[in-house]
Design a protein around this motif. Sequence first.
Motif, PDB file in Angstrom:
ATOM      1  N   LEU A 160       0.770  -1.246   0.020  1.00 20.19           N
ATOM      2  CA  LEU A 160       0.073  -0.029   0.080  1.00 20.19           C
ATOM      3  C   LEU A 160       0.884   1.046   0.059  1.00 20.19           C
ATOM      4  N   ALA A 161       1.964   0.999   0.702  1.00 23.49           N
ATOM      5  CA  ALA A 161       3.015   2.340   0.798  1.00 23.49           C
ATOM      6  C   ALA A 161       3.658   2.543  -0.503  1.00 23.49           C
TER       7      ALA A 161
ATOM      8  N   TYR B 232      -4.633   5.219  -4.694  1.00 22.14           N
ATOM      9  CA  TYR B 232      -5.562   6.296  -4.092  1.00 22.14           C
ATOM     10  C   TYR B 232      -5.082   7.658  -4.625  1.00 22.14           C
ATOM     11  N   THR B 233      -5.955   8.343  -5.343  1.00 15.80           N
ATOM     12  CA  THR B 233      -5.590   9.570  -5.951  1.00 15.80           C
ATOM     13  C   THR B 233      -5.627  10.540  -4.922  1.00 15.80           C
ATOM     14  N   GLN B 234      -6.024  10.491  -3.574  1.00 19.87           N
ATOM     15  CA  GLN B 234      -5.891  11.367  -2.578  1.00 19.87           C
ATOM     16  C   GLN B 234      -4.480  11.241  -2.002  1.00 19.87           C
ATOM     17  N   ALA B 235      -3.715  10.134  -2.322  1.00 19.79           N
ATOM     18  CA  ALA B 235      -2.045  10.102  -1.901  1.00 19.79           C
ATOM     19  C   ALA B 235      -1.432  10.478  -3.081  1.00 19.79           C
ATOM     20  N   THR B 236      -1.517  10.052  -4.131  1.00 20.98           N
ATOM     21  CA  THR B 236      -0.838  10.316  -5.158  1.00 20.98           C
ATOM     22  C   THR B 236      -1.488  10.509  -6.700  1.00 20.98           C
TER      23      THR B 236
ATOM     24  N   LYS C 203       3.173   5.638  -3.311  1.00 23.05           N
ATOM     25  CA  LYS C 203       4.439   6.356  -3.207  1.00 23.05           C
ATOM     26  C   LYS C 203       4.820   7.088  -1.855  1.00 23.05           C
ATOM     27  N   GLN C 204       4.666   6.151  -0.772  1.00 23.72           N
ATOM     28  CA  GLN C 204       4.996   6.517   0.484  1.00 23.72           C
ATOM     29  C   GLN C 204       5.954   5.406   1.108  1.00 23.72           C
TER      30      GLN C 204
ATOM     31  N   ASN D 215      12.847   5.240  -4.427  1.00 20.89           N
ATOM     32  CA  ASN D 215      13.146   5.131  -3.338  1.00 20.89           C
ATOM     33  C   ASN D 215      11.929   4.470  -2.247  1.00 20.89           C
ATOM     34  N   THR D 216      10.711   4.854  -2.707  1.00 23.22           N
ATOM     35  CA  THR D 216       9.756   4.103  -1.743  1.00 23.22           C
ATOM     36  C   THR D 216       9.633   2.668  -2.322  1.00 23.22           C
ATOM     37  N   SER D 217      10.281   2.020  -3.508  1.00 23.27           N
ATOM     38  CA  SER D 217      10.067   0.996  -3.965  1.00 23.27           C
ATOM     39  C   SER D 217      11.093  -0.048  -3.906  1.00 23.27           C
ATOM     40  N   ARG D 218      12.296   0.398  -3.283  1.00 28.77           N
ATOM     41  CA  ARG D 218      13.457  -0.403  -3.171  1.00 28.77           C
ATOM     42  C   ARG D 218      13.411  -1.647  -2.380  1.00 28.77           C
TER      43      ARG D 218
END
Length: 443
Positions: A213-214, A306-310, A218-219, A394-397
Amino acid sequence: MKTLQLAGLTRALSASRRTWIFGAAMAVAGAAHGAPVEIQVWHTLSGPNKAEFEKLTKKYNKEQKDVVVELRDFDSTQKLRDEAAVAIKQKKGPNLVQLPDNRSPEVVSQHQAILPLYQLLAKYPIKDLNWFLPATSSFTRDAKGRLLAFPWMAEVPLMYYNLAYYKKAGLDPAKPARTWADLQGELLKLRDVANIECPYASSDQVQVHLENLAPVNKQLYTSNDNGLSASKSTPAFQFNTLYMRHISLMVSWKRSLLFTAHSDDNQSDALFAKGQCAVLTSGSGSAGTFMNTRSLSFGVAPLPYYTQATQEAGSPFVSGSALWAIDGHPQAQEKATAQFLSWLAKPVNAAEWHQRTGYLPLTDAAFRAADVSFYDKIPGAHAIIQSMQGKAPNTSRGFRMANYERVEAVLNDELNQAFEGKTPPVAALNRAAEQARRLAQQR
């Protein structure tokens, strides 16, 4: 669950080296007389993926006479570990073992029973040491980027959808939902128009509904740059509004019979394969089973966001399992092991493995060698593989966390409590984060 439990291996391998010296002499003598070198590969593959691995190994044994690869399959990782511990203590250990990602590959590589792959390849180099795509093999590399194991079963979570059911519901099979909000609209049509009793099911629920989910939004999944920073503090979960929103949505789907089956293993895969569920989230390695299921026509899409996040979805974590080399074998066997891995990594062989199983291609060359017709049969597959090329953001490494196999069990339990309506989503996430923090601090 996802860790290397090889208790006693350090003692086993530090005892009497004379047995190995004698074994090495015998192996060299055998090779001089033309006898093939035998190596053992222990794995936990099942179904069509197991059959494909056996097929490739048989092909390798037939193509050359210097090495004979013997496969042995196990029903579970725990059974493999238990028998490996005994076998290595008796100096009869396998040469390669399949182990799942435990989010601490450096810890696994420090066991005296393990021979890190970069050390094996330093002795017996392969022509092109850049065969592995960084995005594919990051979960088997250490902080220095060195390859610790052979990521033969690398995969990412996907959304599978039944093409026939989409058509029946009046949906466009070429344009599956990209956001969770849009997916809800599709599930309602699958339930109300197509009369599907199981619109949505999920396998690998921790990977789908928490871990990825992160990065897909992109979190970061944990603090300390997903545990990859130089900080010595323990990584902690950051279950923010995004997680509260998502778990609450899943609970509402459960109540409205849109989300009817979930598990942290692959049990829900069988429901999709039988045509009982219209949409499934599961690992890409499940495609091997679906491609070998008659009358099942399906497409794949990235996990929703989620479009609210990215405004644009990110990439999921690459995980799965890998083949780890076991230390302490005669040089002839080490060389034979490297030769077998080199053969598997050849574009034609790696492409066949990718196309028959759904695991990610190991190299750009393997991706290019894949038959175009394979991607034509599975809508969305080509675009997903293309997205895995290049440097991962970075968020997907990936992420690192000690004792993650125990942490994951806690996360799974709390997800079940929330999904079944026994614990409010906020309370379940907070409780999971606190228990995970304590587990990750243990040494």
